[in-house]
Design a protein around this motif. Structure first.
Motif, PDB file in Angstrom:
ATOM      1  N   ARG A  74       0.846  -1.193   0.000  1.00 57.01           N
ATOM      2  CA  ARG A  74       0.000   0.000   0.000  1.00 57.01           C
ATOM      3  C   ARG A  74       0.881   1.243   0.000  1.00 57.01           C
ATOM      4  O   ARG A  74       1.938   1.244   0.623  1.00 57.01           O
ATOM      5  N   ILE A  75       0.398   2.271  -0.666  1.00 51.94           N
ATOM      6  CA  ILE A  75       1.106   3.546  -0.679  1.00 51.94           C
ATOM      7  C   ILE A  75       0.107   4.632  -0.303  1.00 51.94           C
ATOM      8  O   ILE A  75      -0.872   4.856  -1.015  1.00 51.94           O
ATOM      9  N   ALA A  76       0.360   5.281   0.827  1.00 52.80           N
ATOM     10  CA  ALA A  76      -0.478   6.393   1.283  1.00 52.80           C
ATOM     11  C   ALA A  76       0.282   7.689   1.048  1.00 52.80           C
ATOM     12  O   ALA A  76       1.459   7.802   1.405  1.00 52.80           O
ATOM     13  N   ILE A  77      -0.394   8.652   0.451  1.00 54.09           N
ATOM     14  CA  ILE A  77       0.210   9.946   0.157  1.00 54.09           C
ATOM     15  C   ILE A  77      -0.605  11.011   0.864  1.00 54.09           C
ATOM     16  O   ILE A  77      -1.808  11.143   0.632  1.00 54.09           O
ATOM     17  N   ASP A 106      -4.276  10.778  10.290  1.00 55.67           N
ATOM     18  CA  ASP A 106      -4.875   9.662  11.028  1.00 55.67           C
ATOM     19  C   ASP A 106      -5.578   8.691  10.084  1.00 55.67           C
ATOM     20  O   ASP A 106      -5.500   7.468  10.266  1.00 55.67           O
ATOM     21  N   ASP A 107      -6.262   9.218   9.075  1.00 50.27           N
ATOM     22  CA  ASP A 107      -6.916   8.353   8.088  1.00 50.27           C
ATOM     23  C   ASP A 107      -5.881   7.538   7.316  1.00 50.27           C
ATOM     24  O   ASP A 107      -6.074   6.347   7.067  1.00 50.27           O
ATOM     25  N   ALA A 108      -4.784   8.170   6.947  1.00 50.76           N
ATOM     26  CA  ALA A 108      -3.721   7.475   6.212  1.00 50.76           C
ATOM     27  C   ALA A 108      -3.108   6.377   7.073  1.00 50.76           C
ATOM     28  O   ALA A 108      -2.910   5.249   6.613  1.00 50.76           O
ATOM     29  N   GLU A 109      -2.820   6.696   8.330  1.00 45.64           N
ATOM     30  CA  GLU A 109      -2.253   5.708   9.259  1.00 45.64           C
ATOM     31  C   GLU A 109      -3.198   4.523   9.445  1.00 45.64           C
ATOM     32  O   GLU A 109      -2.777   3.368   9.437  1.00 45.64           O
ATOM     33  N   GLY A 114      -4.494  -1.313   7.910  1.00 44.85           N
ATOM     34  CA  GLY A 114      -5.525  -2.273   7.529  1.00 44.85           C
ATOM     35  C   GLY A 114      -6.920  -1.924   7.980  1.00 44.85           C
ATOM     36  O   GLY A 114      -7.845  -2.685   7.797  1.00 44.85           O
ATOM     37  N   ILE A 115      -7.066  -0.740   8.569  1.00 43.90           N
ATOM     38  CA  ILE A 115      -8.381  -0.278   9.015  1.00 43.90           C
ATOM     39  C   ILE A 115      -8.899   0.646   7.929  1.00 43.90           C
ATOM     40  O   ILE A 115      -8.307   1.683   7.640  1.00 43.90           O
TER      41      ILE A 115
END
Length: 120
Positions: A74-77, A106-109, A114-115
């Motif tokens: 997964r890649i969160a930006i 917080d949404d990215a984390e 996996g949440i």
């Protein structure tokens, strides 16, 4: 300037100011090490303090993504800049990873853990 933080199967990157080729090469070293010893990793890019990037860095990013198309989970930006978000979506062409753009850390984390976030 960048800072990196490593967690199990994950690399966090924060960019301050201009994102240069030297910065990206430093990031690559960390990711290459993690992938070699842990397999696919997730990435968290915090680009809220990034003021821009150099062309050679952008070209290196494309090259690196193509060479590691199967090495990311997964890649969160994290950004509030629409152009950075657009280029993030463009990078999905080169990797098999699930790529999402967030405005809230917080949404990215949560998503990387996996949440599922209500805003994706």
């Amino acid at each position: 300037m960048i800072t990196t933080d490593q967690k199990e199967s994950r690399v966090n990157l924060t960019v301050f100011g201009e994102f240069t080729l030297a910065d990206y090469k430093e990031f690559e070293e960390v990711v290459n090490y993690k992938v070699k010893f842990e397999g696919p990793v997730s990435l968290f890019f915090d680009l809220r303090e990034m003021s821009g990037f150099t062309i050679d860095m952008a070209l290196e990013e494309i090259r690196f993504a193509r060479a590691h198309a199967h090495d990311f989970a997964r890649i969160a930006i994290l950004t509030d800049d629409q152009w950075v978000a657009w280029s993030a979506w463009l990078s999905k062409i080169f990797v098999d990873a699930d790529v999402r753009v967030f405005e809230d850390a917080d949404d990215a984390e949560a998503w990387l853990s996996g949440i599922e976030s209500p805003v994706a």
